[in-house]
Scaffold this active site. Structure first.
Site, short mmCIF file in Angstrom:
data_model
loop_
_atom_site.label_atom_id
_atom_site.label_comp_id
_atom_site.label_asym_id
_atom_site.label_seq_id
_atom_site.Cartn_x
_atom_site.Cartn_y
_atom_site.Cartn_z
N HIS A 73 -3.23 30.29 -19.77
CA HIS A 73 -3.25 30.89 -21.25
C HIS A 73 -2.34 29.58 -21.57
O HIS A 73 -2.82 29.69 -23.42
CB HIS A 73 -2.22 31.72 -20.44
CG HIS A 73 -0.56 31.15 -20.69
ND1 HIS A 73 0.21 31.58 -19.33
CD2 HIS A 73 0.03 30.72 -21.88
CE1 HIS A 73 1.32 30.79 -19.58
NE2 HIS A 73 1.58 30.48 -20.08
N ASP A 132 -3.93 32.99 -14.23
CA ASP A 132 -3.46 31.74 -14.74
C ASP A 132 -3.39 30.12 -14.39
O ASP A 132 -2.22 30.22 -14.52
CB ASP A 132 -2.71 32.27 -15.01
CG ASP A 132 -1.77 32.05 -16.48
OD1 ASP A 132 -2.43 31.34 -17.40
OD2 ASP A 132 -0.81 31.90 -16.57
N SER A 188 5.29 26.62 -20.44
CA SER A 188 4.06 27.18 -19.13
C SER A 188 3.27 25.61 -18.35
O SER A 188 3.10 25.23 -19.32
CB SER A 188 3.12 28.22 -19.48
OG SER A 188 4.02 29.28 -20.30
#
Length: 443
Positions: free
Chosen positions: A81, A111, A188
């Site tokens: 993402h 992901d 992230s």
């Protein structure tokens, strides 16, 4: 004399106290942590989400995240993402240098993504630990690009193990590490470390509205998934006839399990049972090393394998081949059955003009000529005249490339897959329920 010696060296003793295991862990890992940033186009209104094409339906947003260098040639692992829909991935290295990167492989459901950084020098790599022996309560450290503040470090503990966190219809995080270290937007893709300065996870999510509840993908899971991603990518572009086995950790080694008859590997002397020590200049200690080493091997060019057989080491030169493409007829049939589209590649000159007008860098696409009523494409509003750019994290620049995507095991099972396309100089995104091929139906 002893009291004078003690008094003359107080700073040294104080520095010894300040140099805690946490400080040493951060110093050990920081050079291998990079910051990822770039712009992406998103639907900004309800009308845009419904497919409207007006100028106010879309907006450019700045994305940011973190990555970790796993190969000195510039291969970086991050969350999918973080780089999803980013036209121009920009990466800032630990020395402050900013460069570009390309998406190599990804797995949307997990992901995770692998990108290749454009760097003229070898990069420091992250020390890798294991998540198999984690203990609830042990200290952990997170490093990331929190809110754009690069190399932000936070500390906490392992709060719990084996957490499942559903996200949406197409994505679910499984078997996560729950931690109390501070995780924020931009973290992230960054590393979760143990107190020894070894990477034990990839930071992925924070529980919105909660304090000190964040999650990371365990490193053993990351290594397995990233290895599979790279292996699929390699199989799509390079035929060797080799199937190798090995463990996920450094030192587990790689052994040739099978060599297909009449394959390049069989022709050039590789045999089942051979232990691979090196491919080219890349040492091979585990399956991930082997997959990474094969990434830059080109079809038609000799690659040097150093192998061990019966206690003796020697070199073999293996020349890989480009895989035989499925026939145009079979790819067209699969596209019509599974997606519901009839398509052809966009001319290079047309793509250049489109990129110039849109200020993008798309490498190619498939022009949609027809859409089958009731198909997955039809249900998502895809219409003739659209240019399909990518599916499931892979670019669709040729029909052969589309055929390779539709041959992926996870695609043949008929999942929801993310796609993106260009329509009237706007980039649109969506998810389509791909139909499974009849031959893939499970009893």
């Amino acid at each position: 004399m002893s009291s004078m010696a003690f008094a003359s060296d107080p700073d040294s003793q104080l520095n010894d106290l300040r140099m805690t295991p946490t400080v040493r862990a951060i110093q050990r890992v920081s050079p291998a942590v990079v910051n990822i940033h770039g712009q992406k186009t998103v639907r900004s209104t309800a009308a845009g989400m419904a497919g409207a094409e007006g100028p106010d339906s879309f907006r450019q947003v700045n994305g940011m995240g973190t990555g970790v260098v796993i190969d000195p040639r510039g291969y970086v692992v991050t969350n999918f993402h973080v780089v999803e829909d980013v036209d121009d991935i920009r990466v800032t290295l630990s020395n402050g240098e900013t460069t570009s990167a390309q998406l190599v492989a990804s797995r949307v459901k997990s992901d995770l993504a692998l990108i290749k950084v454009d760097s003229s020098s070898l990069l420091p790599t992250i020390p890798r630990g294991t998540s198999s022996d984690l203990m609830v309560g042990e200290p952990v450290i997170a490093i990331g690009n929190a809110f754009g503040y690069v190399h932000t470090s936070t500390q906490g503990i392992v709060s719990a193990l084996h957490r499942d966190v559903p996200v949406n219809e197409t994505q679910e995080y499984r078997d996560l590490i729950q931690i109390s270290a501070g995780i924020n937007p931009g973290n992230s893709g960054g590393p979760l470390l143990n107190i020894k300065g070894e990477m034990i996870g990839v930071n992925v999510a924070v529980r919105v509205g909660a304090q000190q509840i964040a999650f990371a993908i365990p490193i053993d899971q990351v290594v397995e998934i990233v290895t599979e991603m790279i292996e699929i990518h390699n199989e799509q572009r390079l035929l060797t006839g080799v199937r190798a086995t090995g463990g996920p950790r450094d030192g587990d080694g790689i052994t040739i399990a099978n060599v297909s008859a009449s394959s390049p590997a069989a022709r050039d002397g590789l045999k089942p049972g051979d232990r691979v020590i090196r491919v080219g200049s890349q040492p091979v200690d585990d399956r991930l090393d082997f997959a990474l080493a094969m990434l830059e091997v080109e079809p038609g060019r000799a690659m040097e394998f150093e192998v061990e057989r019966s206690g003796k080491r020697f070199d073999l030169a293996v020349v890989g081949e480009a895989p035989q493409s499925a026939s145009p007829q079979s790819v067209a049939a699969a596209a019509w059955t599974m997606l519901g589209i009839q398509a052809k590649p966009v001319a290079e000159s047309t793509m250049r003009r489109l990129n110039a007008r849109m200020r993008t860098k798309y490498t190619g696409g498939l022009y949609i000529q027809a859409v089958r009523p009731g198909s997955a494409a039809d249900q998502q509003g895809i219409v003739p005249g659209d240019v399909l750019l990518g599916i499931h994290g892979f670019e669709t620049t040729t029909m052969a490339g589309l055929g390779s995507i539709l041959e992926l095991p996870e695609i043949k099972r008929g999942p929801k897959a993310r796609f993106y396309l260009v329509r009237r100089e706007q980039t649109l995104y969506g998810h389509m329920q791909i139909a499974a091929m009849p031959s893939s139906t499970h009893r």
